[in-house]
Every structure is written in structure tokens, then in C-alpha cells.
Scaffold this active site. Structure first.
Site, PDB file in Angstrom:
ATOM      1  N   ILE A  56       2.724  -0.267   2.906  1.00 31.03           N
ATOM      2  CA  ILE A  56       1.553   0.178   2.134  1.00 31.03           C
ATOM      3  C   ILE A  56       2.049   0.637   0.767  1.00 31.03           C
ATOM      4  O   ILE A  56       2.829   1.590   0.681  1.00 31.03           O
ATOM      5  CB  ILE A  56       0.826   1.365   2.816  1.00 31.03           C
ATOM      6  CG1 ILE A  56       0.513   1.064   4.275  1.00 31.03           C
ATOM      7  CG2 ILE A  56      -0.451   1.717   2.054  1.00 31.03           C
ATOM      8  CD1 ILE A  56       0.095   2.294   5.063  1.00 31.03           C
ATOM      9  N   HIS A  57       1.616  -0.037  -0.285  1.00 34.11           N
ATOM     10  CA  HIS A  57       2.033   0.416  -1.613  1.00 34.11           C
ATOM     11  C   HIS A  57       1.033   0.082  -2.720  1.00 34.11           C
ATOM     12  O   HIS A  57       1.139   0.605  -3.822  1.00 34.11           O
ATOM     13  CB  HIS A  57       3.398  -0.188  -1.987  1.00 34.11           C
ATOM     14  CG  HIS A  57       3.321  -1.623  -2.401  1.00 34.11           C
ATOM     15  ND1 HIS A  57       3.341  -2.654  -1.493  1.00 34.11           N
ATOM     16  CD2 HIS A  57       3.208  -2.190  -3.625  1.00 34.11           C
ATOM     17  CE1 HIS A  57       3.249  -3.801  -2.139  1.00 34.11           C
ATOM     18  NE2 HIS A  57       3.167  -3.556  -3.442  1.00 34.11           N
ATOM     19  N   ARG A  58       0.040  -0.779  -2.451  1.00 30.28           N
ATOM     20  CA  ARG A  58      -0.890  -1.183  -3.497  1.00 30.28           C
ATOM     21  C   ARG A  58      -1.704   0.008  -3.998  1.00 30.28           C
ATOM     22  O   ARG A  58      -2.191   0.825  -3.206  1.00 30.28           O
ATOM     23  CB  ARG A  58      -1.846  -2.250  -2.971  1.00 30.28           C
ATOM     24  CG  ARG A  58      -1.188  -3.594  -2.742  1.00 30.28           C
ATOM     25  CD  ARG A  58      -1.177  -4.417  -4.003  1.00 30.28           C
ATOM     26  NE  ARG A  58      -0.493  -5.677  -3.781  1.00 30.28           N
ATOM     27  CZ  ARG A  58      -0.373  -6.636  -4.685  1.00 30.28           C
ATOM     28  NH1 ARG A  58      -0.893  -6.455  -5.887  1.00 30.28           N
ATOM     29  NH2 ARG A  58       0.271  -7.750  -4.420  1.00 30.28           N
ATOM     30  N   ALA A  59      -1.888   0.069  -5.309  1.00 31.20           N
ATOM     31  CA  ALA A  59      -2.639   1.174  -5.901  1.00 31.20           C
ATOM     32  C   ALA A  59      -4.058   1.246  -5.356  1.00 31.20           C
ATOM     33  O   ALA A  59      -4.619   2.335  -5.200  1.00 31.20           O
ATOM     34  CB  ALA A  59      -2.663   1.022  -7.427  1.00 31.20           C
ATOM     35  N   ASP A  64      -0.198  -4.533   2.786  1.00 33.81           N
ATOM     36  CA  ASP A  64      -1.056  -4.790   1.629  1.00 33.81           C
ATOM     37  C   ASP A  64      -0.258  -5.486   0.523  1.00 33.81           C
ATOM     38  O   ASP A  64      -0.727  -5.664  -0.592  1.00 33.81           O
ATOM     39  CB  ASP A  64      -1.716  -3.511   1.103  1.00 33.81           C
ATOM     40  CG  ASP A  64      -0.728  -2.473   0.592  1.00 33.81           C
ATOM     41  OD1 ASP A  64       0.488  -2.758   0.538  1.00 33.81           O
ATOM     42  OD2 ASP A  64      -1.162  -1.359   0.241  1.00 33.81           O
TER      43      ASP A  64
END
Length: 361
Positions: A208-211, A282
Site C-alpha cells: 500500500i503506497h498510492r497517495a 495498489d
């Protein structure tokens, strides 16, 4: 000898450069100067990839990270321009859709240096994603657009490409395949288990890393709640980006059931993909890496640029809806997929790129 100046700065770009830089090195008539912007700067997100994948040491280390999109992009633009004026390359090669990508493309185009975009033509059709803005603007100022799929070429054609590039040359659109498949095939046999983690095959690996997820509290709570519920009966391994970890701590979110580990290198990530029962992510790149390793993927986004994976049933979009995430995990856990249609070119993209660069330059 034609000089290619390559801009890299983030994990996916290091992985792609590992095969493209090798192909350039092995191709007569080409030489490469590597600029690392520093967008991903800590050891687990940057240095480990150079060590593991044999990427040549960057000729320039700009050490630019943090700050808003505008601050980061602006600082990179200034420093990359200085390098270009010093090196006077025959072209600037950029990868993907990061701030490093756009900064390199803008700096080169302002100086009328041909821009080569690897992974051109990708579209998620969501202009709220900074990556979508980056890739569209980069395509528009590029001279050579290396597309990974036929879908990417169709996207460009619908938008009216080819145009005349900023250096006055007509744009070239080339189908080369996906360099991520080259990397996955090359390094699959060198995959290594992450240290300090006890796992049995069949676990879930998640990123999980998407803004759009980490900056939206409601979405992040929904995603982590779903994963935490699933982890009551199936291990969920989460290599956690430092920024995401800080947000979780600040919000005091319940992740007690998750197996949290530090960000891993590419070889460790390949091991996790090889031994897991499902990928939940993501990320753009991890969607494909799952496919290359034969694993089904649940994507926690509302759109994806890799529409081929949706069409063949290898990937399913669930957004950030808790129940959709849990349902998709239950339906896909343990399911394998096969690259029966050779969606991404079969692992020869880097050599295609090097040959076309020689011909174009």
C-alpha cells in the site's frame, strides 16, 4: 558513440534500468550516463536495488526527496538541467510516471534534447492521480515512445499521436514489450527469502503506497480493516513504505493481525511473489510482477493502467471497499494464472529498446 542520459529515482525505475542499462552497455555505439534523482533515498528503497541488480553506480546523485509534488519536481528540474548542460547527451531516457520522469522530460524538452519514454501510452484515465498527469505530459514532449503493449499504442492513437516533438522531430511510436518482464525472468532464479520472517507458502503479500489510498483516511482505514480481518485466518505480509507506516501510527489504526516488515529489495519481493497465495496491492508494477510469477492479484484502486490483466481475469479491481476486498481475496486466494497470450512481449523488451535507439540516434 551516442550518449544516452538516463533519469531514475524510484524503485520501479531501478528494476527497469537493471535490464535496459545492461542492454545499452552490450550494444555497440551506445554509452550511458545515469542520474539518480534521490526520489527514493533510503537503503531499502534505493541502494539495495543497485547492489542486488547490478545497476551501474549513478554518475550523478541529486539527493532530492520529500516535499510537495511541486517542490520536488521543481528542484529536480533545476538540477537535471544543470547536468544536461554539462553532459550534452544525444537523448534523455526516462521511465514510467514519477516526478523524476516528468522532471527529466521537461528539462530535456526545454533544451530541445530528444526524450525517450519507456512505458509510454499507459493510461488509468484518472487525472486525480499524479502518475497520470506525469505520464501524459511526458508522452507529449517525447520524441520516441516505447510502448509495452498494443493497448498503450491504441491509447496514443486515440489521443492524436504522433505529433512533432519539442526538438522538431516527428514522434516515433514503437511496440517493444515490457521491461518488467525482462527483469522478472532474469532475476527469478536469484530470489531470496526476507530475513527474520517465518512464513508458510500460501500467505497473502500486500503493498500500500498510492497517495489516493494513504492520503485518504477513510480509504486507508477501510483497506487496513479488510486486511486485518483476513489476517485472522490467512497470514498477510505487508512490506510497509516508511510514509505509510507513519500515517498508520499517527492515526492509531488497528493492524495487530498483520505481519509488518520493512520495505524489501527486488529479490526478496520476487521470493514473496513466488511463495504467496495471492497478491493484494495498489501498485502498478506489482500487478504485473504478480502476473509474471503466475499469481492472481487483487488491486485496491478504482482504475488501472494495466487493463490487459483485468481483461484476461488475472487481476480484479476492488477500490477501497472493505467488503469487496475481503470477497475478492476469498475468491482468488490460491488461484494461479498463466501468460498464455504473451501479453507483455516475452522478456525481450530491453534488447528491442537498445536496437531501436541505435537506429534512431
Amino acid at each position: 558513440m551516442k550518449k544516452i542520459l538516463t533519469i531514475i529515482g524510484a524503485r520501479p525505475q531501478f528494476i527497469k534500468a537493471s535490464v535496459v542499462s545492461k542492454a545499452i552497455l552490450d550494444t555497440e555505439g551506445l554509452t550511458e550516463v545515469i542520474v539518480h534523482t534521490g526520489q527514493h533515498f533510503d537503503a531499502n528503497m534505493s541502494a539495495v536495488f543497485f547492489d542486488q541488480l547490478g545497476i551501474p553506480k549513478p554518475d550523478y546523485q541529486l539527493s532530492i526527496s520529500g516535499g510537495s509534488h511541486g517542490v520536488m519536481t521543481g528542484r529536480m528540474l533545476i538540477e537535471i538541467e544543470k547536468v544536461l548542460l554539462t553532459e550534452q547527451p544525444d537523448c534523455v531516457l526516462v521511465y514510467g510516471d514519477t516526478n523524476s520522469t516528468l522532471s527529466g522530460a521537461l528539462a530535456a524538452s526545454k533544451l530541445h534534447i530528444p526524450v525517450v519514454h519507456v512505458e509510454a501510452g499507459l493510461r488509468s484515465f484518472n487525472m486525480q492521480m499524479p502518475e497520470e498527469v506525469n505520464r501524459i505530459l511526458t508522452d507529449r514532449v517525447s520524441t520516441i515512445l516505447f510502448c509495452p503493449t498494443q493497448t498503450a499504442i491504441k491509447n496514443l492513437q486515440v489521443e492524436g499521436y504522433p505529433f512533432v516533438a519539442s526538438n522538431g522531430q516527428p514522434q516515433r511510436i514503437e511496440l517493444v514489450g515490457d521491461v518488467m518482464q525482462d527483469s522478472a525472468e532474469l532475476f527469478a532464479t536469484r530470489a531470496v527469502k526476507p530475513q527474520g520472517v517465518t512464513l508458510q507458502d500460501g500467505f497473502i503479500v500486500s503493498t500500500i503506497h498510492r497517495a489516493e489510498n494513504t492520503d485518504d483516511t477513510d480509504r486507508l482505514i477501510s483497506i487496513l480493516s479488510a486486511l486485518n480481518d483476513v489476517a485472522q485466518h490467512t497470514s498477510v505480509v505487508l512490506p510497509l513504505h516508511p510514509r505509510t507506516r507513519n500515517i498508520i501510527v499517527d492515526l492509531k489504526l488497528d493492524i495487530a493481525n498483520l505481519t509488518l516488515i520493512e520495505p524489501v529489495g527486488y529479490l526478496e519481493m520476487l521470493w514473496l511473489l513466488q511463495h504467496c497465495g495471492l497478491v493484494v496491492t495498489d501498485s502498478g508494477g506489482v500487478q504485473k510482477e504478480a502476473y509474471f510469477m503466475g499469481k492472481a492479484c487483487v488491486t485496491m484502486r478504482d482504475q488501472t493502467e494495466w487493463v490487459e490483466l483485468i481483461e484476461v481475469g488475472a487481476n480484479v479491481l476492488v477500490g477501497a471497499d472493505k467488503e469487496k476486498i475481503k470477497d475478492a481475496i476469498a475468491r482468488n486466494l490460491g488461484r494461479t494464472v498463466k501468460d498464455e497470450q504473451s501479453l507483455y512481449g516475452g522478456g525481450v523488451a530491453a534488447n528491442n529498446i537498445a536496437k531501436l535507439l541505435v537506429a534512431a540516434l
